[in-house]
Each structure stands twice: as C-alpha cells, then as structure tokens.
Design a protein around this motif. Structure first.
Motif: not given
Ligand SMILES: Nc1ncnc2c1ncn2[C@@H]1O[C@H](COP(=O)(O)OP(=O)(O)OP(=O)(O)O)[C@@H](O)[C@H]1O
Ligand SMILES: [Mg+2]
Length: 306
Positions: A50, A54, A154, A220, A223-225
């Motif tokens: 992230s 985040t 993602n 979501r 906005r975690c990656r």
C-alpha cells in the motif's frame, strides 16, 4: 536488505533498485509504516504494498474507523482520549476495550484492557497515555467470535484467503476472550505453540459471505494494494465488524510461528515461497512491470532475503 532507518534514503538513492519488496516499519511516529514508501515515491522506485496514505491511516485506528463509518462499514463505536482532561468528558459504554491508538502486534493490549466501570477505564487510559505517550482508543466491546482475513490482489482480482478464526477456548481459563499481548507473545511460544487458530474457520455460508463482503469493501475503501490482513469480530447480534486493518501484514515463515497470513495461504494450498512470489507478481503487474524484467536469480534472492 535496507533497514528503515535514517540512512535508508541514501542507500535507496545509491542502489536505485528496479523494484522494492517493501515490508518496512520505521521506528518512530504514527507514519512509521509510511516512511520508506514515501522515500520510494520521491525516488520513483516502484514498490510492493500500500501507499503511504493507506499505511498511515491504518496505523491511526480511529482515522481508519472514521473512513469506514462514512462508508457504512460496521465498526465498534469509539472515542479517543488524548489526556486526562479529555477523560473527564468522555462518554463510554461498558464493557469497553481500551487500546493504544497507534500500535500493532497487540502491543499495549492486555487482559486488563477490557474494562467494566469508570475506575478500571481510568486506570487503563492512564497506563496507555503514560506508557506509549499516545492517545487511548476506547471502543464498545464486541462480544462475538473473532476472525482474521488475509486478502491478496488488486481490483477485481482480489482473493480472500481461507478465514482464520481465533479460538478463545485455547486460552487459559478465566481470562478475557481477546487476542491480547499475553495470548500472542507469552502464552504462545515457538516451543509450546498455543492451538488458537482454526483455518478454514467453520462458518455458515451466510456468515462466510458477510465476512468476505465486509473485508472486500474495507480493502477497497481504504485503497489497500497487493495484500493486507483484516481483523473482524462479531457484535452482540452476530454481525461482522471491522476491528482494524493491517496493510503491512506480518508474514513469519515457519508454521510454528503461528503467523496468520502464511497460515491462511497454506490452507489455500499456497506454500510460503509461492506466497512471496505471488504477491511480488501481483505488485509488479500493478506497477506495469512484466515478470520478465526481473531475472529468476534476482527474484529468488529477494525471496531469500524475505
Ligand atoms: N472493540 C473490541 N471488542 C472486542 N475485542 C477487541 C476490540 N478491539 C480489539 N479487541 C481485541 O484485541 C485484539 C487486538 O486488537 P487490535 O487488533 O486492535 O490490535 P493490534 O495490536 O493492532 O493487532 P495486530 O497484532 O493484528 O496488529 C483483537 O484481536 C481482539 O481480540
Ligand atoms: Mg489486530
């Protein structure tokens, strides 16, 4: 390996890696998990995981909960107490849970953090303020079952790995049913692992669905990656609520270390090295880097370092 300390920036500037497998946690401050990613962005070095925003938001559990509440995601009602003056005005419903606002790994979360009256509350708030020099987060106590959920990927490709349940009947008799510091680090040792996890958790299809949905939405919205581990607990009505989000999940490699993300991956048939390879590919793909740009020998070096 680049340690997340004051010399990190110079080293990154000198080495300029093609890609960074970020799993760093700086030593100081609320933004400590964001420090290296911020340096990487400044240097335009693509990295795994992230972004600084985040990471910083999730390490301030109250900010993360505010964002989730705005989006209608269930999370325990809470108040933040930053001083004993603020304590006087705080409105708290009992039983309540007291914890440091900016920690992880159950630091500052002891059996005594479940409080039942103003006297116990005051004692725990004073301890948090004095020990950690940071505000206390006081939440409604969620009485139900607890789960932790490993997320990988993602966009539409986010995968929810098998849900891990924390089985509190493995704790010594008479203690509170929380995954406390004692439970993580004192009662559970490598030589004598506490049999506290069930993975996959035994869930009705309805509950499985609800847990997956709240975790996907949370991932979501914040906005975690690439990956994250999300802690969930049921309220008195049996509805899943978000406790907190770990966008930099712990990934201790040995099964006896009882690390939840690798445990969930193993339950999905993904061995440790495959997990590391998989998250690396996911992150590189997100950055528009084909796997062919990294030679196999460099990838395995990375895996070894991890
Ligand atoms: N509102 C709550 N109601 C009931 N139990 C709670 C609540 N908040 C926290 N807990 C208990 O305390 C444990 C630790 O809390 P939390 O996950 O916030 O801490 P952490 O140190 O960030 O954890 P991690 O090791 O996952 O980073 C939870 O796993 C849960 O058992
Ligand atoms: Mg947690």
């Amino acid at each position: 390996m680049i340690e997340a300390n004051e010399s990190a920036y110079g080293k990154l500037q000198e080495i300029r890696p093609d890609f960074a497998f970020n799993m760093s946690e700086g030593l100081y401050g609320v933004s400590r998990e964001a420090q290296i990613p911020a340096m990487l962005e400044l240097l335009r070095i693509p990295y795994l995981g992230s972004d600084p925003l985040t990471l910083a938001v999730c390490l301030d559990k109250s900010r993360a909960k505010e964002i989730l509440s705005y989006h209608g995601i269930r999370t325990a009602a809470f108040t933040v107490i930053g001083s004993m003056e603020e304590f006087e005005d705080a409105k708290v419903k009992f039983p309540a849970m007291v914890k440091p606002l900016h920690e992880g790994s159950s630091k500052g979360i002891y059996n005594s953090c479940v409080v039942h009256d103003t006297e116990e509350l005051e004692k725990e708030v004073r301890t948090v303020l004095a020990t950690y020099g940071e505000p206390a987060l006081v939440e409604d106590f969620l009485p139900g079952r607890e789960f932790t959920v490993a997320m990988l990927g993602n966009g539409d490709g986010v995968q929810v790995l098998p849900v891990v349940e924390i089985k509190f009947d493995a704790l010594p008799p008479g203690v509170n049913h929380i995954y406390s510091f004692e439970a993580k680090w004192i009662w559970d040792t490598t030589d004598n692992p506490l049999d506290i996890f069930e993975c996959p958790a035994s869930l009705s299809p309805n509950l499985q669905q609800k847990i997956e949905t709240i975790c996907r939405d949370t991932y979501r919205i914040l906005r975690c990656r690439d990956w994250a581990r999300i802690d969930v607990r049921l309220d008195a009505k049996g509805e899943p609520c978000i406790i907190e989000i770990n966008p930099l999940p712990g990934v201790l490699p040995r099964p006896e270390d009882n690390s939840c993300f690798p445990k969930a991956a193993r339950a999905a048939g993904i061995q440790y090295n495959q997990l590391i390879q998989r998250v690396l590919s996911i992150a590189m793909e997100r950055c528009g880097l084909g796997e062919t740009t990294v030679s196999t020998s460099r990838t395995s070096q990375l895996v070894e370092t991890v």
